[in-house]
Design an enzyme around this catalytic site. Sequence first.
Site, mmCIF file in Angstrom:
data_model
loop_
_atom_site.group_PDB
_atom_site.id
_atom_site.type_symbol
_atom_site.label_atom_id
_atom_site.label_comp_id
_atom_site.label_asym_id
_atom_site.label_seq_id
_atom_site.Cartn_x
_atom_site.Cartn_y
_atom_site.Cartn_z
ATOM 1 N N SER A 197 0.849 -1.196 0.000
ATOM 2 C CA SER A 197 0.000 0.000 0.000
ATOM 3 C C SER A 197 0.880 1.241 0.000
ATOM 4 C CB SER A 197 -0.895 0.018 1.244
ATOM 5 O OG SER A 197 -1.587 1.242 1.364
ATOM 6 N N TYR A 224 -1.510 -1.155 10.400
ATOM 7 C CA TYR A 224 -1.712 -1.263 8.958
ATOM 8 C C TYR A 224 -0.481 -0.789 8.177
ATOM 9 C CZ TYR A 224 -3.929 -1.243 4.409
ATOM 10 O OH TYR A 224 -4.225 -1.496 3.096
#
Length: 270
Positions: A142, A156
């Site tokens: 990401s 995350y």
Amino acid sequence: MSQARPLSLITGASAGIGAAFARALAARGHDVVLTARRTDRLETLAAELRQAHGTNVTVITNDLAEPHAVEQLCNALDERGLQVDWLINNAGYGVPGPFDQVDWAVHADFMRVLMTAPTELAWRLVRGMRARGYGRIVNVASLAGHVPGTAGHTLYAASKAYMIKFSQSLALENQAIGVHACALCPGFTKSEFHDVTGTRQMMNKLPDYMWQTSEQVVQEGIAAVERGDAVFVTGRFNRVVKGLFKLLPDRVAMRMSAKQSKRYRAQLAE
């Protein structure tokens, strides 16, 4: 390659980027193994791929949060005589909330799905790729792995930064023998991710230029891993964001991240 047609294993294949990878690779002539927790969705996608492309599709329901899930998945592949040429480590989700206010079991499951399982899958499958002199590993990371972490999604960005560094090392170890590894780093992508994390209403307020479709992410990702890119950020906007944060002093970048985190938490509370 291992079979007459290349074989792709896609985790988290029931929706979003995973399903888009399955469609794109089937269209390129790949057979596919679809794995996720939702059997009904996998079977629906499998029927679509068989009808559209004549693809051989294997469905293996699997929960990567379980400690022995990867071993069981690879045993199922061996029992069927399937050798994986493309590994798409896509399964993932987010855990919103302050770190200490979320049960440890939830964090442990998250780390197994987003870090341990893809690492173990690569470890188990890259050996066969090396022996055959061909393989592709796409670790869906990401843009979050390139910018400062935010409060409220504590693990995350950390998990995605890990996948980026892991992919770089894996790429360097295998680039000379025909095995490419790539950390694919999308930004905001139109998928179910934000529905699961409860942030859909907030995400809908963002301008269109910040978003990509799953199909766009996958198209760029396939091209990147074929080129041999160890890390690739999809979308021009996301590459600008990455470059900007790379130039900023850490203190300034952290302040910007803190401001965004505060806004994020406030909108979640509405």
